[in-house]
Design a protein around this motif. Structure first.
Motif, mmCIF file in Angstrom:
data_model
loop_
_atom_site.group_PDB
_atom_site.id
_atom_site.type_symbol
_atom_site.label_atom_id
_atom_site.label_comp_id
_atom_site.label_asym_id
_atom_site.label_seq_id
_atom_site.Cartn_x
_atom_site.Cartn_y
_atom_site.Cartn_z
ATOM 1 N N GLU A 1 -8.390 4.597 -17.116
ATOM 2 C CA GLU A 1 -9.011 3.615 -16.996
ATOM 3 C C GLU A 1 -9.480 2.809 -17.916
ATOM 4 O OE1 GLU A 1 -12.018 5.867 -14.327
ATOM 5 O OE2 GLU A 1 -12.579 7.508 -15.736
ATOM 6 N N PRO A 2 -9.932 1.351 -18.584
ATOM 7 C CA PRO A 2 -11.325 0.866 -19.406
ATOM 8 C C PRO A 2 -12.448 2.102 -20.356
ATOM 9 C CG PRO A 2 -10.690 -0.663 -18.087
ATOM 10 C CD PRO A 2 -10.915 0.297 -17.026
ATOM 11 N N VAL A 3 -12.351 2.271 -21.081
ATOM 12 C CA VAL A 3 -13.515 3.004 -22.084
ATOM 13 C C VAL A 3 -14.320 1.639 -22.589
ATOM 14 C CG1 VAL A 3 -12.290 5.293 -21.633
ATOM 15 C CG2 VAL A 3 -12.398 3.872 -24.155
ATOM 16 N N ASP A 4 -15.789 2.047 -22.979
ATOM 17 C CA ASP A 4 -16.607 1.089 -23.356
ATOM 18 C C ASP A 4 -15.781 1.423 -25.382
ATOM 19 O OD1 ASP A 4 -17.769 -0.393 -21.566
ATOM 20 O OD2 ASP A 4 -19.101 1.590 -21.601
ATOM 21 N N ASP A 5 -16.166 0.720 -25.739
ATOM 22 C CA ASP A 5 -15.563 1.242 -27.260
ATOM 23 C C ASP A 5 -16.594 2.328 -27.616
ATOM 24 O OD1 ASP A 5 -14.136 -1.176 -27.579
ATOM 25 O OD2 ASP A 5 -15.505 -2.374 -28.319
ATOM 26 N N LEU A 6 -16.174 3.173 -28.310
ATOM 27 C CA LEU A 6 -16.801 4.408 -28.885
ATOM 28 C C LEU A 6 -17.758 4.814 -30.193
ATOM 29 C CD1 LEU A 6 -13.409 7.116 -27.986
ATOM 30 C CD2 LEU A 6 -15.888 6.580 -27.060
#
Length: 63
Positions: free
Chosen positions: A57-62
Motif C-alpha cells: 500500500e502507498p506510504v507518505d514520504d518518510l
C-alpha cells in the motif's frame, strides 16, 4: 511456529511494456502492468499487478 513479515518500505514503478529483469534468482519476465520492485539491497524484481496490490500500500514520504 508462525512468523510475520517485517514491515519494509520499497521503491517500485509500474511498467507499461513487456520486459525482462535480471534478478538475484536469474532473468525474470515482466508483463505490461506489472510492478518492478527495488529491494532493500538495491536488487530488482518484477511483481504481478494483482499480487502487488494485495501485498503493498502507498506510504507518505518518510522525510
Amino acid at each position: 511456529m508462525k512468523f510475520r513479515k517485517k514491515q519494509v518500505v520499497i521503491d517500485a514503478y509500474q511498467t507499461d511494456k513487456e520486459l525482462y529483469i535480471d534478478t538475484l534468482e536469474g532473468r525474470m519476465h515482466a508483463n505490461a502492468g506489472d510492478w518492478i520492485i527495488t529491494g532493500i539491497k538495491g536488487e530488482k524484481y518484477p511483481c504481478n499487478k494483482e499480487i502487488f496490490e494485495e501485498t503493498y500500500e502507498p506510504v507518505d514520504d518518510l522525510v
